[in-house]
Design an enzyme around this catalytic site. Structure first.
Site, PDB file in Angstrom:
ATOM      1  N   SER A 154       3.622  -8.265   4.767  1.00  0.00           N
ATOM      2  CA  SER A 154       4.509  -7.545   3.859  1.00  0.00           C
ATOM      3  C   SER A 154       5.900  -7.375   4.488  1.00  0.00           C
ATOM      4  O   SER A 154       6.560  -8.366   4.787  1.00  0.00           O
ATOM      5  CB  SER A 154       3.865  -6.210   3.472  1.00  0.00           C
ATOM      6  OG  SER A 154       4.513  -5.641   2.363  1.00  0.00           O
ATOM      7  N   ASP A 231      -2.307  -9.419  -5.959  1.00  0.00           N
ATOM      8  CA  ASP A 231      -1.455  -8.452  -5.257  1.00  0.00           C
ATOM      9  C   ASP A 231      -0.445  -7.878  -6.253  1.00  0.00           C
ATOM     10  O   ASP A 231       0.377  -8.603  -6.807  1.00  0.00           O
ATOM     11  CB  ASP A 231      -0.735  -9.193  -4.121  1.00  0.00           C
ATOM     12  CG  ASP A 231       0.129  -8.312  -3.254  1.00  0.00           C
ATOM     13  OD1 ASP A 231       0.587  -7.249  -3.725  1.00  0.00           O
ATOM     14  OD2 ASP A 231       0.373  -8.713  -2.104  1.00  0.00           O
ATOM     15  N   HIS A 265      -3.193  -6.750  -1.713  1.00  0.00           N
ATOM     16  CA  HIS A 265      -2.215  -6.597  -0.630  1.00  0.00           C
ATOM     17  C   HIS A 265      -2.818  -5.937   0.615  1.00  0.00           C
ATOM     18  O   HIS A 265      -2.117  -5.680   1.576  1.00  0.00           O
ATOM     19  CB  HIS A 265      -1.048  -5.734  -1.146  1.00  0.00           C
ATOM     20  CG  HIS A 265       0.232  -5.851  -0.365  1.00  0.00           C
ATOM     21  ND1 HIS A 265       1.036  -6.976  -0.392  1.00  0.00           N
ATOM     22  CD2 HIS A 265       0.858  -4.971   0.456  1.00  0.00           C
ATOM     23  CE1 HIS A 265       2.101  -6.780   0.369  1.00  0.00           C
ATOM     24  NE2 HIS A 265       2.013  -5.586   0.902  1.00  0.00           N
TER      25      HIS A 265
END
Length: 287
Positions: A154, A231, A265
């Site tokens: 991320s 995600d 995620h």
């Protein structure tokens, strides 16, 4: 080693997962970082490759080492793994804890140019100069300075890509889970870059992988991008991997994008595919 203080040490997969603290000159505060020594580090007979892992928003150095299960694969390949924290801690800038995606735990691996952030929020220089040099010097008996890679998740995936592209040759391998690929063009990036860097978007481009890869002229490099299809940050256009892939292809930089159907995620997703990333780094770092 005098400046390092051992915070914790746990045996896992035949090696040792350690956490150290030190006083950072770049960030002007005490920082923790994790370091995993695989079984092959015992005795120090040969020097081992290193992979830095950069965590995402809201994380500390603890999330990756406790949730991903990476130690099994690092032990298998004989790779040392270093994980910094995600921002300065305890510097108490007004507003630094008001939101989860800016300030504490959200340093974005850049060097802030705007007051009051510019004094402490220098995660780019901390990672790629101070901590990098500290690891190479403090653990010189086991670290091979010519075989270093980087990965992240991320915000940390953004950090891994940007660190590699801004410092050609420093990292021989790079991969990222669900990275923020084009922060100039997404809400997370616009908020962080405005706050840390100001309104001049030419400064933003200096910390955006999609913009940087257009001008990359360093040693041969392949980017490995891993993205969960379910995600919510991907579907909400925070991550924009397709923008990076298009920029790589136009610049002639090899890129692999693995789209993982049904995965989100979280660290459940990372734990599922972390072994493939270690295979990728090992192939390059051991070549």
């Amino acid at each position: 080693m005098d400046q390092l203080q051992l915070v914790s040490s746990n045996k896992i997969c035949g090696g040792f997962q350690k956490v150290y603290s030190h006083e950072s000159s770049e960030l002007k505060c005490k920082m923790n970082f994790s370091i995993y020594f695989p079984p092959q580090a015992e005795g120090g007979d040969s020097k081992l490759p290193v992979v830095f892992y950069l965590s995402g928003l809201t994380c500390t150095e603890q999330n990756f080492i406790s949730k991903s299960g990476f130690q099994r694969y690092a032990a298998e390949h004989g790779i040392i793994v270093v994980g910094p924290d995600t921002s300065p801690r305890g510097v108490k800038i007004e507003g630094d804890d008001e939101s989860w995606d800016f300030g504490v735990s959200a340093g974005f691996y850049l060097d802030a140019a705007k007051e009051p952030w510019s004094k402490h929020y220098r995660m780019g220089s901390y990672l790629n100069k101070e901590l990098y040099d500290l690891v190479l010097q403090a653990f010189s008996s086991v670290v091979d300075p010519n075989r270093i890679g980087i990965m992240g998740h991320s915000m940390g995936g953004h950090g891994a890509l940007v660190s590699t592209l801004r410092n050609p040759g420093q990292y021989k391998s790079v991969s990222a889970f669900a990275p923020i690929c084009n922060p100039c063009a997404c809400p997370w990036g616009e908020k962080a870059f405005t706050g840390y860097l100001g309104d001049d978007k030419s400064k933003w481009a200096e910390w955006d992988a999609t913009e940087l890869v257009k001008h990359y002229d360093g040693p041969p490099l392949t980017l490995l991008i891993d993205q969960g299809g379910a995600d919510k940050f991907y579907t909400d256009k925070q991550l924009l991997p397709e923008n990076l892939v298009a920029a790589c292809r136009s610049a002639g930089v090899p890129v692999i994008l693995n789209l993982r159907e049904g995965y989100d995620h979280s660290y459940y997703y990372i734990a599922t595919y972390i072994g493939e990333h270690f295979d990728f780094h090992a192939k390059i770092l051991k070549a």
